[in-house]
Each structure stands twice: as C-alpha cells, then as structure tokens.
Design a protein around this motif. Sequence first.
Motif, PDB file in Angstrom:
ATOM      1  N   UNK A 227     -11.014 -11.502  -3.375  1.00 21.49           N
ATOM      2  CA  UNK A 227      -9.538 -11.835  -2.858  1.00 21.49           C
ATOM      3  C   UNK A 227      -9.343 -10.905  -1.436  1.00 21.49           C
ATOM      4  N   UNK A 228      -8.720 -11.443  -0.516  1.00 19.86           N
ATOM      5  CA  UNK A 228      -8.447 -10.624   0.690  1.00 19.86           C
ATOM      6  C   UNK A 228      -7.295  -9.789   0.416  1.00 19.86           C
ATOM      7  N   UNK A 229      -6.387 -10.000  -0.530  1.00 19.71           N
ATOM      8  CA  UNK A 229      -5.165  -9.438  -0.936  1.00 19.71           C
ATOM      9  C   UNK A 229      -5.658  -7.960  -1.643  1.00 19.71           C
ATOM     10  N   UNK A 230      -5.302  -6.770  -1.473  1.00 17.61           N
ATOM     11  CA  UNK A 230      -5.467  -5.840  -2.389  1.00 17.61           C
ATOM     12  C   UNK A 230      -4.774  -5.949  -3.829  1.00 17.61           C
ATOM     13  N   UNK A 231      -5.212  -5.528  -4.680  1.00 14.98           N
ATOM     14  CA  UNK A 231      -4.705  -5.495  -6.034  1.00 14.98           C
ATOM     15  C   UNK A 231      -5.161  -4.165  -7.052  1.00 14.98           C
ATOM     16  N   UNK A 232      -4.057  -3.653  -7.601  1.00 16.86           N
ATOM     17  CA  UNK A 232      -4.415  -2.638  -8.311  1.00 16.86           C
ATOM     18  C   UNK A 232      -3.424  -2.526  -9.631  1.00 16.86           C
ATOM     19  N   UNK A 233      -3.907  -2.087 -10.693  1.00 19.10           N
ATOM     20  CA  UNK A 233      -3.365  -1.865 -11.934  1.00 19.10           C
ATOM     21  C   UNK A 233      -2.916  -0.466 -11.956  1.00 19.10           C
ATOM     22  N   UNK A 234      -1.689   0.079 -12.059  1.00 19.12           N
ATOM     23  CA  UNK A 234      -1.221   1.357 -12.474  1.00 19.12           C
ATOM     24  C   UNK A 234      -0.669   1.803 -13.805  1.00 19.12           C
ATOM     25  N   UNK A 235      -1.256   2.761 -14.337  1.00 22.32           N
ATOM     26  CA  UNK A 235      -0.695   3.387 -15.399  1.00 22.32           C
ATOM     27  C   UNK A 235      -0.132   4.873 -14.935  1.00 22.32           C
ATOM     28  N   UNK A 236       1.149   5.277 -15.286  1.00 20.94           N
ATOM     29  CA  UNK A 236       1.594   6.315 -14.718  1.00 20.94           C
ATOM     30  C   UNK A 236       1.598   6.858 -13.492  1.00 20.94           C
ATOM     31  N   UNK A 259      -8.720   5.952 -10.396  1.00 22.03           N
ATOM     32  CA  UNK A 259      -8.298   7.277 -10.965  1.00 22.03           C
ATOM     33  C   UNK A 259      -7.613   8.243 -10.096  1.00 22.03           C
ATOM     34  N   UNK A 260      -7.338   7.908  -8.677  1.00 16.10           N
ATOM     35  CA  UNK A 260      -6.443   8.553  -7.739  1.00 16.10           C
ATOM     36  C   UNK A 260      -5.144   8.142  -8.034  1.00 16.10           C
ATOM     37  N   UNK A 262      -1.341   7.513  -6.883  1.00 13.80           N
ATOM     38  CA  UNK A 262      -0.314   6.568  -5.608  1.00 13.80           C
ATOM     39  C   UNK A 262      -0.047   7.694  -4.692  1.00 13.80           C
ATOM     40  N   UNK A 263       0.311   8.821  -5.085  1.00 15.32           N
ATOM     41  CA  UNK A 263       1.088   9.858  -4.061  1.00 15.32           C
ATOM     42  C   UNK A 263       0.103   9.994  -2.684  1.00 15.32           C
ATOM     43  N   UNK A 264      -1.444   9.726  -2.891  1.00 10.79           N
ATOM     44  CA  UNK A 264      -2.030   9.692  -1.647  1.00 10.79           C
ATOM     45  C   UNK A 264      -2.187   8.667  -0.652  1.00 10.79           C
ATOM     46  N   UNK A 265      -1.376   7.636  -1.157  1.00  6.86           N
ATOM     47  CA  UNK A 265      -1.354   6.447  -0.305  1.00  6.86           C
ATOM     48  C   UNK A 265      -0.047   6.542   0.722  1.00  6.86           C
TER      49      UNK A 265
END
Length: 577
Positions: A227-236, A259-260, A262-265
């Motif tokens: 998939x060209x769209x970025x996908x992510x599952x976030x926990x906390x 494991x990183x 989301x603040x780094x984004x």
Amino acid sequence: MDIKTVILTLAIGSFVFGTILILFQYGKEPSQRIPFWVTAKFMQGGGSLLLYARDATPEFIGVLVANCLLLSGCAYEGWAIVHITGRRVSRFLHVSTAAATMAACVVMLFLEPSKSIAVSFSLHTLFYALPGWALLKHGGEASLLRRGLGWSFCLLALIFGVRAVWALVEPAQSHLFFGVMIHQVMLPAVYCMMLISGFSMLLLAKETSDRALRTTLREQKAILETLPTGLAILRERIIERCNPALEAIFGFAPGTMAGTSTACLYENAKASEQYGRIMYEAIVNRGSFAGEVAVMRQNGERFWAWVQGTSIFPERAQSYAVFSVTDISQQKAQQQLLQQQNQELEKAGQARSRFLKTVAHEFRTPLGLLASSTDILDRYWERLNTAERGEQNSRIRSAARQLSELTTAIISHNQAEGGSYEPVLQQVDLTAFCRTVAGEAETVWSNGHTLHLAIGDDCGSAVLDETLLRRVLQNLLSNAFRYTPPEGFIALRARRIEGQLVLEVVDSGIGISEDDQQHIFEAYYRGSNTGLRRGLGLGLAIVREALELLRGTITITSAPGAGTTMLVTLPLAEMET
C-alpha cells in the motif's frame, strides 16, 4: 453397562455438548458461528431421550418423533461439518433433506420392525458417510485432524450400515433392547466415536478458524507492504506496528520505526502534544479524525500530511488507534501556487481595470484638445490672427504628442509582455546617443526645468539595441520632468566602468516612498503621491521590461520630497571606434 444406560448417556452427552457449543459461540459475529451444529446436538439428545423412554411412550412417539429427531440431528451435524470444510449448504438441500427425512419416518410407521430399523440405520449411514466424504475430499493439503475425523465418520457410517444389513438378515434380533452381541458392541462404539468426533469437530473448527486467521494476516501483510499510504497502529502513542510506506514517508530505515514514539514525527514536543490532543479528542467524540497535519521527516525536513485515524477498540480509543498517513507536500505546494496565481490574476485584473480607466481619462484630454482646437480653426479661421492660429496649432501638436506617447507606451509594454519583441543589436555611439535623447526629452517635456548633462569621455560605442535603450532613457527622463517642479533640478549622467554602461537620472522632484518602491516597476501601478499628474503607470514597467532584454539592472534611491536617483547598469559588448 446395559444398552438403555448407553442410550441415556448419549442423550445427556448430546445435551451437554450442545450447551458447550452455545457457550463456545456466544458473543461471536454471525459469520464466525458454525450453523446447524447446536440444533444437531439438541435434536440428537432429544431423539436419544425418547428412544430411552420408548417403553413408556406410545409407539407413534417412539418411532416417528424419535427417528425424526435422530435422523435430522445426524443430517444437521453433517451440514455443520460441510460448512467447516468451506462448502456451502444450499437452502434447497436443507429443506429437501428435512422433508425426505420426515417422509421416511412416516413410512417406517407402516413397515415391519426389522425393515423400519433397516431404513433408519441406512439413513444414518448416509448422513455419516456424507460428512466423512466432505472431510476426506479436500482440494488442498488436509491436516491429520481432518483426515482422522473423516475416517471416524466413515467408520460410524460403516457401523450403521452393518446394523442395517443385520436387521434384514436377522429380523428376529433386530429389536434394539434385545441385548444381542451386535448391539452390545455397536452402541458403546457409537458412543465413543461420537464423543471423539464431537471434540474433534471443536478442534477442527478452531483449526479452520486459525487457518482463516493466518490467511487474513498474510493478506493484510501483503496489503500493508504494497500500500502506498502509510499505516500505523499506535498504543499509548507508541508505534506498535507500521508498513514500509510509512517508514519511507518519514525517512526511516526498514524495520526501525516500530517501537518509536510519535513525538519524533513532529517539529517539537509542543506540536506533538497539540496535534495529539486534537486527533484523539476527535476519535473519542466522533469516532474518527481526518485532517492536515504538519509533521517532520527524520532528516528534519518539514512537510504536510493528510492523516486519518480511528479507534480499534472504542472503549480504549485514547490508547489504541490506527492511523493512515499520506504525504501531500506536492498537493500543498500546488495549492499555494494556485492561490498565489489567483491572487496575481486578481491583482492583474484590478490593475487592468485601473489601467482602462486611466487610459480613458488620459486619451480624453488630448482628444478633447484636438476636437476643440480643430473646431475653432474650422469655424473662425478667417477671424483669427496669426498668433491665435499658432496657439491653436500648438495645442493640436501638444495633444497629438500626448496621444503618440500614450500609444507608444502601450505598444511597447504589450510587445515586451507578449514576448513578440526581438532585440536588434547594432553599434551605437553612446555619447551622441545620450545627447540626442536628452535633447529630445528637454524639448518635449521641459516646462522651465534645467537639465544637466554629464557624459564621460570614456563612453565610446558599444553593440546593443538602440530602441530598447531609448525606451529606458525616455521613460526615466519623462518621469523626472513630470514629477519635478519647474524650478527643480534634473540631471543625466553617463559613464563606462569596467565594461559596463552606468546611467544615472537624478531629479529633485516629489520622491518615492519605500512602500511604493516595492511596486513601482509593476504595470499600471502609480505612486501614492502622484496626485492628479497624468500617467498610465507603464513608464517604469517598460523600463524594467527593456532592461530584462538588455540584461541590465536598475536601483532606486529616493524619499518623499527629497528627489529620486535612478541608477541603470548595462553590460556592454564592446565594439569601439
């Protein structure tokens, strides 16, 4: 254990197993449930219970109802297994089998006991053989559990088939409760086989579910990876899982983003907290979020992304969510460019509107002078003396000159703006050229002004477009005369410095404010302090366009009320004589 006890145990076991199935399937989606199975077990339990109490019930109930329940239960269990194997049971097959079973049970009421038992066990044989065939007849790789269960049903079918034949061969021993050897062996064997097959079916259902889950996970993985769209599952707000597209969008190496935080984004912690609060509040209140978010790649490059998010579990929306990310940097740039172009078009439209109004006004004055002067000469020629005739002719010449200037300015601007002008290079004597243009300007525009001319001896000659250079000087001198009082000072200076021609037009006129200097070279723009002085706002625009073709530059030094200095620098292709 006697036969009646075995039958009672079969009844109790069927009811218990049916109850377990209800609990096993409770809370599952309809698509995840196995149809027919619970009904089959309760039918089998009910039929076995009636069979156990046969001596205490009328013959009608003992033969018809018990057989209907047992046979229908076997059929339903077969349909459940067919469903587990991935095949579909049509409604027609379901209804027609039930109707045929009931018809067979009614017929058995009128048959001899041995033949009735033979028909009953023959139908059992069919209903157990079909699911056995469905389990063994598998197109793909069959598991050991599937094969074992398939052979178990085939063995049950064989036992019931033997019992059907025995009923016809030995009709005297066909009664179920006579306790002959075949019954002593068959019923416990059936009990054990049905017990084993029941729990095997549970395991088979789980195996089928696990296989479907593995297939789904493989499909999801393939979709995520392509998939060209970025996908992510976030926990906390920690990236628990993401696809390669998301890592590529943010510039992470493959496999390093999970494991990183989301603040780094984001550009900084404040932006991370602000956007996080907005997104999760939307997910909690509306069930989803969609919007533009300013984010940052790992190399520090900032860009815009279209982010959509939703909760996986509504009750845990604040801690568990899935997001899709699309890089919209190009779309954002195109949008900004389009907005800028729209603004420029609107600005150009406004400028052209002002220009048309100005043109109408500027043309009206000389045209009025021409009309009135020619009318006076036509009507009163004989009455006018020489001085009066000369005055009218002078007014006509002045009006014609104004019209010529206006027309020349418009044509020059349109040529440059449309790209239709082709420069004509020729050798020009710069000293003579500057003197000629200065003289023409003083003749046409001077109103008592003093023009000082300072031309360096080193000007010599050069190869350039004389027409373009004339436009530059004429328009600069025209503005100097127009916006300088009659008693003011105007100067034209020319010199050659290191292969460049430097021209200065200096005046002591009304000057140009800093705000106006930022726009003074735009077409149709007029300074805020020009008042009622004539002009189209094209003079300096023509200068800019001519200098672009000559590869020259111009700078302004001015202030309101302190005069203006226009400094022009032109590169020269030297061909001195």
